[in-house]
Enzyme design. Structure first.
Site, short mmCIF file in Angstrom:
data_model
loop_
_atom_site.label_atom_id
_atom_site.label_comp_id
_atom_site.label_asym_id
_atom_site.label_seq_id
_atom_site.Cartn_x
_atom_site.Cartn_y
_atom_site.Cartn_z
N GLU A 218 0.86 -1.51 0.03
CA GLU A 218 -0.04 0.24 0.31
C GLU A 218 0.80 0.96 0.06
O GLU A 218 1.45 2.02 1.19
CB GLU A 218 -1.36 0.29 1.30
CG GLU A 218 -2.11 0.75 1.07
CD GLU A 218 -1.78 2.69 1.18
OE1 GLU A 218 -2.16 3.55 0.14
OE2 GLU A 218 -2.03 2.62 2.52
N CYS B 124 -3.06 8.94 3.10
CA CYS B 124 -2.92 8.06 1.58
C CYS B 124 -3.72 8.77 0.77
O CYS B 124 -3.56 8.08 -0.85
CB CYS B 124 -1.90 6.98 1.50
SG CYS B 124 -3.37 5.48 2.66
P1 NDP Z 1 8.86 4.35 3.90
O1 NDP Z 1 8.13 4.10 3.00
O2 NDP Z 1 10.54 5.12 3.83
O3 NDP Z 1 8.67 4.17 5.35
C1 NDP Z 1 7.76 3.09 5.85
C2 NDP Z 1 8.11 2.58 6.78
O4 NDP Z 1 8.82 1.20 5.85
C3 NDP Z 1 8.30 2.71 8.07
O5 NDP Z 1 7.94 1.73 8.88
C4 NDP Z 1 10.12 2.73 8.18
O6 NDP Z 1 10.76 2.08 8.57
C5 NDP Z 1 10.20 0.74 7.17
N1 NDP Z 1 11.10 0.65 6.05
C6 NDP Z 1 12.08 1.80 5.68
N2 NDP Z 1 13.01 1.03 5.25
C7 NDP Z 1 12.71 -0.47 5.29
C8 NDP Z 1 13.29 -1.09 3.95
N3 NDP Z 1 13.90 -0.91 3.20
N4 NDP Z 1 12.72 -2.36 4.35
C9 NDP Z 1 11.75 -2.22 5.31
N5 NDP Z 1 10.94 -1.54 5.39
C10 NDP Z 1 11.57 -0.52 5.72
O7 NDP Z 1 8.71 5.98 3.90
P2 NDP Z 1 7.98 7.37 5.05
O8 NDP Z 1 8.02 6.80 6.19
O9 NDP Z 1 9.78 7.35 5.41
O10 NDP Z 1 7.56 8.40 4.04
C11 NDP Z 1 8.01 8.79 2.93
C12 NDP Z 1 6.99 9.18 2.23
O11 NDP Z 1 6.48 8.15 2.34
C13 NDP Z 1 6.28 10.17 2.51
O12 NDP Z 1 6.77 10.75 2.31
C14 NDP Z 1 5.31 9.13 1.32
O13 NDP Z 1 5.19 10.33 0.32
C15 NDP Z 1 4.73 8.51 1.83
N6 NDP Z 1 4.04 7.34 3.22
C16 NDP Z 1 2.45 7.07 2.66
C17 NDP Z 1 1.97 6.52 3.50
C18 NDP Z 1 0.76 6.19 3.36
O14 NDP Z 1 -0.31 5.60 3.92
N7 NDP Z 1 0.59 5.24 1.59
C19 NDP Z 1 2.59 6.08 4.67
C20 NDP Z 1 3.65 6.75 4.81
C21 NDP Z 1 4.63 7.49 3.89
P3 NDP Z 1 10.87 3.24 9.35
O15 NDP Z 1 10.18 4.49 9.68
O16 NDP Z 1 11.52 3.21 11.06
O17 NDP Z 1 12.13 4.55 8.33
#
Ligand code: NDP
Length: 513
Positions: free
Chosen positions: A242, A276
């Site tokens: 997602e 989102c």
């Molecule tokens: P990320 O995609 O980086 O993170 C989402 C989750 O994945 C977090 O729990 C993160 O951990 C984890 N994660 C990060 N790197 C890895 C990896 N290599 N393997 C597995 N899991 C990983 O999103 P961000 O929080 O940095 O947000 C960045 C952008 O994502 C936002 O600007 C927005 O555009 C989008 N976003 C979209 C969402 C939605 O609802 N669809 C929700 C959040 C963000 P950790 O937080 O510890 O780094």
């Protein structure tokens, strides 16, 4: 958004901060790959107990958990408020929706996943056929920070309801919420590892993808989603992704303009735009464009971000998102767009005030990329056909919203998005029986509803011989006479309906397609 060492040890810790004030909310371990493996092993040890409870036993546990969540919602809301900065009312709303989904799961899992008879067909009339949906085992859930209860629960609760155990890696911005959820379930079933939390940064999430899990459910950015998929591919572990969107609202010439503007304001600015399925762009029919813009700007000027109880929404939860919002606003204006509310000066060092941009070129970042902030682009279109085209060329395809008195369903059907709300916004997420998910860069797979339960299962097909078949197809003793009987049967069953017509086929156009 990893700020910590990429090679954590068990003694490493990190803090979660209140994004509105910078105060420390909690300190948590950075779990290593070994810690994650151990959690997954414990989850596996509990998986057969949980599966063995059957639908009724699991329903009892999930119902009790729901009661705990509902009775203590104020405490949960407070952790969400402190870790994300969102107002208490909004935090309560996401908790309420998650609890409602949990009730639906508990009462529908058996009906959706339990054994069902299937007609075996005339060729295999001697067989009794059935299908049921079996749990996969252990599901890894990687969650975001924007709705730290509602969004991960869309995977956690559906995976549990389908009979799996779960290891959950919350965002490093909201580890306290993850712990609160796991602790509340442990109170109901102490001694069983149904839901465990591993905390840390991206490397902890990556370790979860490489652990002995049977599926990974990920919510976050498209870029990280691709990394998750690549890691899971090493062991052929299935994923549900997602990955956000660039949701549009379409406003037709016969729409209720005040209702559309109200919905656009909520869809764009609530939760500081960190949704989102939030509305990031609006395409308005030329005939009502000015009236709509007037109604939206009136509302946008009344909405305010802040940390006081009267504020409509809170800070940007992830500080680095401020740069993304600033870049998108600057790019829109540099390319010829105008800010009629807010603008570059609306982007502060923690808070972003509502921003309405108009006449923004379709190739600008504010139209093409996920902004995830309280900004909205309003562009004029000559027709809904043009609006549909603009939505459908986008790389994302999560949700959409249509305001139209007469053409809502027709327009909704033509939009290449996983979900559409007609004359409302985001309402599809709150209906537990509906699937939630997108297409394109928004990801694939579904949470919520019957599809969401089946997403965490494998389909198990069973046939049982009821009596000796007069025509046994699966034997080396099959005779040429029997093969001839099969050919005759085939012609009778399927040949007639497909006689070629004398004139070329004219397929009738069906009104509802
Ligand atoms: P990320 O995609 O980086 O993170 C989402 C989750 O994945 C977090 O729990 C993160 O951990 C984890 N994660 C990060 N790197 C890895 C990896 N290599 N393997 C597995 N899991 C990983 O999103 P961000 O929080 O940095 O947000 C960045 C952008 O994502 C936002 O600007 C927005 O555009 C989008 N976003 C979209 C969402 C939605 O609802 N669809 C929700 C959040 C963000 P950790 O937080 O510890 O780094």
């Amino acid at each position: 958004m990893t700020q910590l060492d990429d090679r954590p040890t068990s003694s490493d810790t990190f803090t979660s901060l209140n994004p509105a004030t910078g105060e420390v909310v909690g300190t948590y371990p950075v779990h290593t790959a070994a810690d994650v493996d151990a959690a997954v092993a414990r989850a596996r040890a509990s998986a057969s107990w949980w599966e063995g409870l059957g639908f009724e036993g699991r329903k009892e546990v999930l119902d009790q958990w729901r009661g705990v969540l509902a009775r203590r919602v104020a405490a949960l809301v407070d952790v969400v408020h402190r870790e994300t900065g969102k107002p208490h009312g909004d935090a309560q709303l996401e908790a309420a929706l998650a609890i409602d989904h949990l009730a639906w799961i508990a009462s529908h899992a058996k009906k959706v996943l339990g054994p069902k008879k299937v007609f075996a067909g005339l060729l295999l009339a001697n067989q009794a056929a059935s299908v049921e949906y079996r749990p996969l085992g252990v599901v890894g859930v990687i969650g975001p920070w924007n709705y730290p209860v509602f969004t991960p629960m869309g995977s956690i609760a559906y995976a549990l309801g389908a009979g799996n155990t779960v290891v959950f890696k919350p965002s490093e911005l909201t580890p306290g919420v993850g712990h609160w959820l796991a602790d509340s379930l442990r109170e109901v079933v102490p001694g069983h590892d149904l839901l465990q939390v591993v905390t840390g940064n991206g490397s902890t999430g990556a370790a979860l993808c490489r652990a002995d899990v049977d599926k990974v459910a990920f919510t976050g950015s498209t870029a990280t989603g691709k990394r998750v998929m690549a890691a899971c591919a090493e062991r052929l572990v299935p994923v549900v992704i997602e990955a956000g969107g660039k949701d549009a609202m379409l406003v037709d010439e016969d729409a209720d303009i005040e209702a559309a503007a109200d919905a656009a304001a909520w869809g764009a600015f609530s939760n500081a735009g960190q949704t989102c399925t939030g509305i990031e762009r609006v395409y308005v029919h030329d005939k009502v464009h000015d009236a709509f813009l007037d109604a939206l700007t009136r509302r946008a000027r009344e909405v305010r971000s802040g940390h006081d109880p009267a504020a409509n929404y809170g800070p940007m939860t992830m500080p680095s998102q401020l740069d993304v919002v600033r870049r998108h606003v600057d790019d829109a204006i540099a390319k010829g767009g105008r800010a009629v509310v807010g603008g570059p000066e609306a982007v502060g060092d923690r808070f972003v005030q509502p921003t309405v941009l108009v006449d923004v070129p379709e190739d600008s970042e504010a139209v093409c990329e996920e902004t995830f902030g309280p900004t909205v682009v309003v562009n004029r279109v000559r027709s809904m056909d043009e609006a549909i085209e603009r939505v459908n060329v986008g790389k994302y395809g999560l949700g959409s919203s249509v305001f139209s008195a007469s053409r809502g369903e027709e327009i909704a059907r033509r939009l290449r998005t996983g979900m559409t709300a007609i004359n409302s916004v985001i309402s599809f997420a709150a209906v537990p029986g509906l699937p939630f998910g997108g297409v394109g860069d928004s990801g694939f797979g579904r949470i919520h509803g019957p599809d969401g339960l089946r997403e965490f299962c494998y389909a198990k097909a069973v046939t049982r011989t009821r009596f000796k078949a007069p025509l046994n197809l699966t034997t080396f003793e099959r005779t040429p006479e029997q093969d001839a009987q099969v050919a005759t049967l085939l012609a009778v069953l399927h040949g007639r309906a497909t006689q070629l017509p004398k004139r070329p086929l004219r397929v009738r156009r069906h009104k509802n397609l």
